[in-house]
Design a protein around this motif. Structure first.
Motif, PDB file in Angstrom:
ATOM      1  N   TYR A  44       0.812  -1.220   0.000  1.00 45.00           N
ATOM      2  CA  TYR A  44       0.000   0.000   0.000  1.00 45.00           C
ATOM      3  C   TYR A  44       0.845   1.271   0.000  1.00 45.00           C
ATOM      4  O   TYR A  44       0.303   2.361  -0.021  1.00 45.00           O
ATOM      5  CB  TYR A  44      -1.025  -0.045   1.125  1.00 45.00           C
ATOM      6  N   SER A  99      -2.904   2.589  -3.735  1.00 43.70           N
ATOM      7  CA  SER A  99      -3.828   2.952  -2.659  1.00 43.70           C
ATOM      8  C   SER A  99      -4.808   1.825  -2.371  1.00 43.70           C
ATOM      9  O   SER A  99      -5.186   1.058  -3.263  1.00 43.70           O
ATOM     10  CB  SER A  99      -4.593   4.227  -3.017  1.00 43.70           C
ATOM     11  N   ARG A 100      -5.242   1.758  -1.130  1.00 45.52           N
ATOM     12  CA  ARG A 100      -6.229   0.749  -0.726  1.00 45.52           C
ATOM     13  C   ARG A 100      -7.542   0.936  -1.496  1.00 45.52           C
ATOM     14  O   ARG A 100      -8.185  -0.033  -1.880  1.00 45.52           O
ATOM     15  CB  ARG A 100      -6.477   0.845   0.774  1.00 45.52           C
ATOM     16  N   ALA A 132      -7.171  -0.509  -4.931  1.00 47.79           N
ATOM     17  CA  ALA A 132      -7.113  -1.963  -4.866  1.00 47.79           C
ATOM     18  C   ALA A 132      -8.505  -2.560  -4.648  1.00 47.79           C
ATOM     19  O   ALA A 132      -8.882  -3.522  -5.325  1.00 47.79           O
ATOM     20  CB  ALA A 132      -6.158  -2.409  -3.761  1.00 47.79           C
ATOM     21  N   VAL A 133      -9.290  -1.978  -3.746  1.00 42.38           N
ATOM     22  CA  VAL A 133     -10.633  -2.498  -3.472  1.00 42.38           C
ATOM     23  C   VAL A 133     -11.546  -2.271  -4.675  1.00 42.38           C
ATOM     24  O   VAL A 133     -12.285  -3.176  -5.093  1.00 42.38           O
ATOM     25  CB  VAL A 133     -11.221  -1.869  -2.190  1.00 42.38           C
TER      26      VAL A 133
END
Length: 157
Positions: free
Chosen positions: A19, A23-24, A27-28
């Protein structure tokens, strides 16, 4: 050798530091879009997801079979030409997270390419126009146009 960019890391292995790279939220978002596309039987909708949500360059009449897994972290580094088929359950990776480094590389797949089922394409690979990659292969190097390749290690057929 594949065309990859290498980034050394210190401390914990590079996957623990992912990360810092992506960025999270990205990714999500990418994970959800990819899971929808993997199960979607409607090819135009699937390609729309790849182009508009994930930022991939996908040509006309290109077909991603069910369960194809594109790179979650860097799908925008994937380019696929026109009238290409990516076979069932294949994986397209533009990243490698290793112990002391991570690597990033573009995947470029030409037009009129046939990639069989369960193929893994590694980062930094170019597959030329009209190439055929046999099912179950690991593509760890460039494949010239019109070539027929297969296996692990990859070889001409």
């Amino acid at each position: 050798m594949r065309n990859v960019e290498r980034y050394p890391v210190e401390g914990a292995n590079s996957l623990w530091q992912v990360y810092r790279t992506v960025s999270r939220v990205k990714a999500v978002r990418n994970f959800i879009a990819i899971q929808i596309a993997r199960y979607c039987p409607i090819l135009p909708l699937k390609n729309w997801i790849y182009r508009r949500i994930l930022g991939m360059k996908v040509g006309k009449q290109t077909a991603f079979a069910l369960m194809v897994m594109v790179d979650v972290f860097f799908p925008e580094r994937i380019t696929v030409g026109d009238n290409t088929i990516i076979g069932y359950n294949s994986t397209l990776l533009t990243h490698e997270y290793l112990i002391n480094e991570y690597r990033l590389g573009d995947i470029k797949i030409g037009s009129n390419v046939m990639i069989g089922a369960n193929v893994t394409v590694l980062p930094g690979v170019t597959i030329g126009d009209y190439a055929v990659v046999a099912a179950g292969s690991v593509v760890h190097r460039d494949v010239p146009a019109h070539a027929r390749v297969g296996g692990n290690p990859l070889r001409e057929l």
